[in-house]
Design an enzyme around this catalytic site. Structure first.
Site, PDB file in Angstrom:
ATOM      1  CG  HIS A 190      -0.221   0.167   2.530  1.00 39.80           C
ATOM      2  ND1 HIS A 190       0.478  -0.858   3.116  1.00 39.80           N
ATOM      3  CD2 HIS A 190      -0.091   1.226   3.368  1.00 39.80           C
ATOM      4  CE1 HIS A 190       1.008  -0.448   4.252  1.00 39.80           C
ATOM      5  NE2 HIS A 190       0.683   0.827   4.437  1.00 39.80           N
ATOM      6  CG  ASP A 192       1.333   5.336   4.612  1.00 41.25           C
ATOM      7  OD1 ASP A 192       0.774   4.225   4.593  1.00 41.25           O
ATOM      8  OD2 ASP A 192       2.407   5.551   5.216  1.00 41.25           O
ATOM      9  CG  HIS A 337       4.971   1.056   3.014  1.00 41.81           C
ATOM     10  ND1 HIS A 337       4.422   2.189   2.447  1.00 41.81           N
ATOM     11  CD2 HIS A 337       4.385   0.942   4.237  1.00 41.81           C
ATOM     12  CE1 HIS A 337       3.563   2.736   3.289  1.00 41.81           C
ATOM     13  NE2 HIS A 337       3.510   2.006   4.382  1.00 41.81           N
ATOM     14  NE  ARG A 353       1.786   6.613   9.768  1.00 40.91           N
ATOM     15  CZ  ARG A 353       0.720   5.887   9.404  1.00 40.91           C
ATOM     16  NH1 ARG A 353       0.887   4.756   8.763  1.00 40.91           N
ATOM     17  NH2 ARG A 353      -0.493   6.307   9.691  1.00 40.91           N
TER      18      ARG A 353
END
Length: 379
Positions: A190, A192, A337, A353
């Site tokens: 995917h 983000d 990733h 994150r």
């Protein structure tokens, strides 16, 4: 900023919302120690969850404005000498993607080094730094240097530090049980935040706690995936646009009984990175819905082929073995990733994150591929 005892939406204009649950899962020892050193107030629980918008139109309107983005990598010295000369070692992990920098602390970088790091990430797609002493607040500050930090309307974050989201598989498993056959979550290819009007640029994941065996993350290069396509096939997808959806859902205000709905945006299927000027494939199996203007059968056929090219060519991927206190900074504009769940939750994994939003994706037919720009064969 101290955490609020009463959850609120991230945007004060949102009046229809749901208060999310309080979590009681005990923090891993290393994660708790890091948060306490940073002065994070854990007295109201961990993590902090914003009040979730109930309706789709409110969620769409979050950051739904055009804004200028000046890419830090575009203003960097092309030699990157300030960054690279200060490092003890620079290790390229594969030919096409992935570099490890040894001997530097991210919190201590000068502005010139930050610009050069942005360019290095744009060229190498993902850059790793081990043994980092960095607080969530310092992580957010670095993210703000690279662009507007994304504050998610649903995802849990560090108390008092909105924009620093929690990556904690054990917590995710309390909402959706993971299994060997269906690990779920980030354990799929995917990219983000493709549903944003200005999708993600650089993401910085700092893992303070990792399993002793397994838990690697894989990245694949969108530059190289595009070059895997024949020149004639590239002509088919150049300039085409696709529909991209969010990972999280909301209700239709006018028909709340219709079930969950995703935020959707239209972006180019092939985009150009503003710092390198190189073309990259911009698709991912999890969140690219369809190609605009094509019938479903046509769109599915092309997209499934593109996903396979991106995911199955191991020579354009890097697989990274984490160690505690490691940071990875990658560019979502040019990568996909996948986090391996081969440790099956037998040991804790916890990180924080920060994602910096970038420009609206654009396509330039005259832009070169990475291989063309580097003087390599590309046909």
């Amino acid at each position: 900023m101290a955490p609020s005892a009463i959850a609120e939406p991230i945007d004060s204009r949102i009046k229809d919302f749901v208060i999310q649950k309080k979590d009681t899962l005990p923090l891993p020892k290393e994660a708790r120690a890091r948060l306490e050193r940073a002065g994070i107030d854990l007295s109201n629980g961990y993590p902090e969850r914003p009040a979730k918008p109930l309706y789709l139109d409110d969620a769409i309107n979050i950051r739904n404005v055009d804004r200028e983005h000046v890419d830090a990598g575009a203003r960097a010295d092309k030699s990157k000498s300030s960054l690279l000369s200060a490092a003890k070692e620079v290790i390229h992990l594969t030919s096409h993607i992935g570099t490890e920098i040894v001997g530097l602390q991210l919190k201590d970088l000068t502005d010139q080094q930050k610009d050069e790091l942005a360019l290095l990430i744009a060229e190498r797609s993902v850059v790793f730094f081990r043994d980092q002493d960095i607080s969530p607040q310092q992580q957010k500050s670095l993210g703000e240097y690279y662009g507007e930090v994304e504050v998610h309307p649903q995802v849990p974050h560090v108390p008092g530090v909105a924009g620093v989201t929690i990556i904690w598989p054990a917590l995710q498993a309390t909402e959706r049980a993971a299994s060997f056959r269906n690990p779920g979550g980030a354990s799929r290819w995917h990219t983000d935040l493709v549903h944003e009007k200005h999708p993600a640029g650089i993401t910085h994941l700092h893992n303070d706690t990792v399993p002793s065996i397994g838990g690697d993350t894989l990245w694949a290069s969108g530059y190289a995936a595009y070059s895997k396509l024949s020149p004639d096939f590239r002509k088919i997808i150049d300039g085409k646009k696709a529909i991209y959806s969010s990972a999280h859902t909301y209700l239709d205000r006018n028909d709340p009984n219709a079930g969950p709905k995703y935020i959707e945006r239209i972006h180019p299927l092939v985009r150009v990175h503003p710092a390198t000027g190189w073309k990259s494939l911009f698709v991912n199996r999890a969140m690219t819905k369809s190609i605009v203007g094509l019938d479903k059968a046509e769109s599915d056929l092309i997209l499934n082929y593109l996903y396979d090219v991106y995911e199955k060519n191991v020579d354009i991927q890097v697989r990274f073995k984490w160690t505690p206190r490691t940071s990875a900074l990658w560019d979502n504009r040019i990568t996909i990733h996948n986090a391996s769940w081969d440790y099956e939750g037998t040991e804790p994994r916890h990180g924080t994150r920060v994602t910096s939003l970038a420009e609206k994706p654009y396509f330039d037919p005259d832009a070169p591929t990475r291989r063309q720009a580097l003087g390599l064969s590309d046909d």
